[in-house]
Design an enzyme around this catalytic site. Structure first.
Site, PDB file in Angstrom:
ATOM      1  N   THR A  17       0.840  -1.235   0.044  1.00 49.67           N
ATOM      2  CA  THR A  17       0.004  -0.084   0.095  1.00 49.67           C
ATOM      3  C   THR A  17       0.979   1.164   0.107  1.00 49.67           C
ATOM      4  OG1 THR A  17      -1.787  -1.178   1.042  1.00 49.67           O
ATOM      5  CG2 THR A  17      -1.782   1.132   1.599  1.00 49.67           C
ATOM      6  N   SER A  63       1.354  -7.649  -0.909  1.00 47.38           N
ATOM      7  CA  SER A  63       2.236  -8.532  -0.038  1.00 47.38           C
ATOM      8  C   SER A  63       1.117  -9.789   0.277  1.00 47.38           C
ATOM      9  CB  SER A  63       2.659  -7.729   1.007  1.00 47.38           C
ATOM     10  OG  SER A  63       1.655  -7.591   2.228  1.00 47.38           O
ATOM     11  N   THR A  96       1.392  -4.264   4.340  1.00 44.63           N
ATOM     12  CA  THR A  96       1.437  -4.566   5.762  1.00 44.63           C
ATOM     13  C   THR A  96       0.799  -6.259   5.909  1.00 44.63           C
ATOM     14  OG1 THR A  96      -0.896  -3.671   5.693  1.00 44.63           O
ATOM     15  CG2 THR A  96       0.875  -2.191   6.358  1.00 44.63           C
ATOM     16  N   ASP A  97       0.245  -6.542   5.048  1.00 41.26           N
ATOM     17  CA  ASP A  97      -0.658  -7.874   4.818  1.00 41.26           C
ATOM     18  C   ASP A  97       0.344  -9.007   5.405  1.00 41.26           C
ATOM     19  OD1 ASP A  97      -2.906  -6.706   4.518  1.00 41.26           O
ATOM     20  OD2 ASP A  97      -3.262  -7.395   2.714  1.00 41.26           O
TER      21      ASP A  97
HETATM   22  N1  ASP Z   1      -2.539  -5.630   0.757  1.00 48.22           N
HETATM   23  C1  ASP Z   1      -1.632  -4.650   1.284  1.00 48.22           C
HETATM   24  C2  ASP Z   1      -0.341  -5.233   0.984  1.00 48.22           C
HETATM   25  O1  ASP Z   1       0.093  -6.136   1.990  1.00 48.22           O
HETATM   26  C3  ASP Z   1      -1.983  -4.106   2.201  1.00 48.22           C
HETATM   27  C4  ASP Z   1      -0.829  -2.925   2.975  1.00 48.22           C
HETATM   28  O2  ASP Z   1       0.373  -2.772   2.275  1.00 48.22           O
HETATM   29  O3  ASP Z   1      -1.349  -2.178   3.678  1.00 48.22           O
HETATM   30  O4  ASP Z   1       0.212  -5.132   0.003  1.00 48.22           O
END
Ligand code: ASP
Length: 323
Positions: A17, A63, A96-97
């Site tokens: 993100t 991710s 973050t995932d």
């Molecule tokens: N779906 C995103 C990822 O993990 C979520 C994020 O980065 O907050 O790449």
């Protein structure tokens, strides 16, 4: 080497993100992750303009779609840069995932003696008020700290150790928690306050070269599935896994996220015993958000030694890789 060179940092981009793009500035959820180049993210942080940096795009993914080939590439680039005497530390931009899984993998495999700092964002780069630039700036402060070492995650001004960190919230800009251990420290106006020891590092050298070779040599990680115990769990999922013959990788392990102190529904336990009898390693973790399985005599399954279910899954796969 002069002092300036010794403070060189490497920033590796993998997507997420933090590199996301939305059509509208007030859209913090309907974006596409992994769109903005890491060089552009670095350019958004004025403080980085004076810092000697090498910037590389290792991947550009959401991710949630993390795969072993990206981990291979990332671990190899991290190791190569750790070996450079002029490099003080490495910053990785990541979604973050699964950041807690990548952090765990890098810490468990490399145990780096320099800091490897993963950072991220909950809002895309196009947001009205993006959180990525501040997180990146904080990550740089951590990577330049003279005592920093090991793999950590920096987000919302908090420094989390790779072993304890978990994403606990799907939306807020401070989505991570280190549970009972607590965060390792915090970053305030580029200054660190450190509360606990840095993650364990190799006693000599920049990282664990033998463990990295094992990871790089694996075309696939040993297959370890993660399942839950819950009301009405009948073990059918385990029997289905045991009966599956067409899978690319044979089933080597199962982690069960048990209720409470690692308890498992009797009907599921019977199926897990069947799995053990056929040579599949079974480990129980707790599906509780905090705490750990407290070991006790006569427990029916080995426990995850305090690791969360997702980390226990990776730990078992890495352990089976060594076997
Ligand atoms: N779906 C995103 C990822 O993990 C979520 C994020 O980065 O907050 O790449």
């Amino acid at each position: 080497m002069n002092a300036n060179q010794a403070r060189r940092l490497v920033v590796l981009g993998t997507g997420g993100t933090i590199a996301g793009r939305a059509n509208r500035a007030n859209d913090n959820v309907g974006y596409v992750a992994g769109q903005v180049a890491v060089s552009e993210l670095v350019a958004m942080v004025p403080a980085l303009a004076t810092c000697p940096l090498d910037v590389e795009q290792v991947a550009q993914i959401n991710s949630k779609d993390m795969v072993l080939s990206v981990w291979h590439a990332l671990a190899a680039r991290v190791a190569e840069h750790l070996d450079r005497p002029e490099v003080a530390g490495i910053v990785i931009t990541h979604g973050t995932d699964t950041i807690e899984e990548t952090a765990f993998l890098l810490q468990t495999v490399l145990k780096p003696s320099k800091p490897v700092v993963l950072t991220c964002a909950m809002r895309p780069a196009t947001a009205l008020v993006p959180d990525g630039p501040q997180n990146l700036s904080d990550a740089v402060a951590v990577a330049l700290h003279p005592e920093a070492r090991g793999v950590v995650v920096v987000c919302a001004g908090r420094i989390h150790g790779a072993i304890d960190v978990a994403k606990v919230h799907p939306y807020r800009t401070d989505p991570f928690d280190s549970g009972d251990a607590g965060e390792l420290g915090c970053v305030e106006e580029a200054q660190l306050r450190v509360f606990r020891p840095w993650p364990q590092a190799v006693p000599e050298g920049a990282f664990d070269a033998a463990a990295l070779r094992r990871l790089k040599g694996a075309a696939a990680l040993p297959r370890v599935e993660l399942i839950f115990s819950h009301a009405n769990a009948d073990g059918e999922v385990v029997r289905a896994l045991l009966g599956q013959t067409a899978a690319a990788e044979p089933l080597r392990g199962i982690v069960v996220a048990g209720t409470g102190n690692g308890t498992v529904h009797d009907d599921l336990l019977a199926a897990l015993k069947q799995a053990q009898a056929s040579g599949v390693e079974v480990v129980v973790a707790s599906r509780c958000a905090h705490g750990r399985v407290v070991p006790h005599p006569g427990q029916p399954l080995p426990d995850s030694a305090g690791l969360s279910p997702v980390k226990a899954r990776l730990a078992l796969a890495l352990q089976l890789l060594e076997a």
